[in-house]
Design a protein around this motif. Sequence first.
Motif, PDB file in Angstrom:
ATOM      1  N   SER A   1      36.011  38.335   9.753  1.00 18.96           N
ATOM      2  CA  SER A   1      36.167  36.886   9.699  1.00 18.96           C
ATOM      3  C   SER A   1      34.854  36.229   9.263  1.00 18.96           C
ATOM      4  N   ASN A   2      33.731  36.678   9.819  1.00 17.21           N
ATOM      5  CA  ASN A   2      32.419  36.119   9.477  1.00 17.21           C
ATOM      6  C   ASN A   2      32.108  36.236   7.992  1.00 17.21           C
ATOM      7  N   ILE A   3      32.443  37.373   7.396  1.00 16.88           N
ATOM      8  CA  ILE A   3      32.120  37.573   5.977  1.00 16.88           C
ATOM      9  C   ILE A   3      33.230  37.095   5.051  1.00 16.88           C
ATOM     10  N   GLN A   4      34.343  36.653   5.620  1.00 18.91           N
ATOM     11  CA  GLN A   4      35.531  36.270   4.848  1.00 18.91           C
ATOM     12  C   GLN A   4      35.970  37.439   3.965  1.00 18.91           C
ATOM     13  N   ALA A   5      36.266  38.544   4.626  1.00 21.40           N
ATOM     14  CA  ALA A   5      36.599  39.799   3.943  1.00 21.40           C
ATOM     15  C   ALA A   5      37.761  39.631   2.979  1.00 21.40           C
ATOM     16  N   GLU A   6      37.606  40.292   1.830  1.00 22.50           N
ATOM     17  CA  GLU A   6      38.660  40.245   0.810  1.00 22.50           C
ATOM     18  C   GLU A   6      38.803  41.558   0.055  1.00 22.50           C
ATOM     19  N   GLY A   7      38.072  42.594   0.435  1.00 22.53           N
ATOM     20  CA  GLY A   7      38.200  43.884  -0.230  1.00 22.53           C
ATOM     21  C   GLY A   7      37.638  44.995   0.636  1.00 22.53           C
TER      22      GLY A   7
END
Length: 166
Positions: A14-20
């Motif tokens: 969530s902190n890094i706004q994961a997308e991969g």
Amino acid sequence: MTLHFTHNLQEAQSNIQAEGYHEIIVHDKEEPKDYMNSCDIVEKYGNAKHEIVELINQVYNKSFNHHNWINKNLEDEVAYFINEVGSNSLNHSEFKAPHKFHVWFGKQGFIVAVEQLGKGFNAEDVHENKIKSNEGRAFEFFNNCKSKIFFDDSKEAKIVFMEHEI
């Protein structure tokens, strides 16, 4: 202090706004590294370390480099983390090899992790009691780095994570 015994992967994502996500398997058998398989495992380990760093450099236009660990450049937290945790896995894990490397990519940073199979270790005990069997510099590095270091289970850790914000 950058060691976090209650932080977890979901919070970090969530902190890094994961997308991969990407993973590289090094040793997937529940058998120890020995004279018959050692060369293959160490070669896969070296290639995996470099592949993870190259992926991160490409995605984020960075210049992390494993030579920074050799030269004790603590500013390169990615190289230091991968080398220290990987080395501890090669020397101290039950099967004497990392199982896999993980990297989660996000808009605000990334998460790198090294996973081992077999028995975990008590990260809180190693940290609090400065256990002699922790002969590497990983926990020293963990205490001084700017990124968050956390574990899948701080009492029986099999995965060590580093959350690095961009």
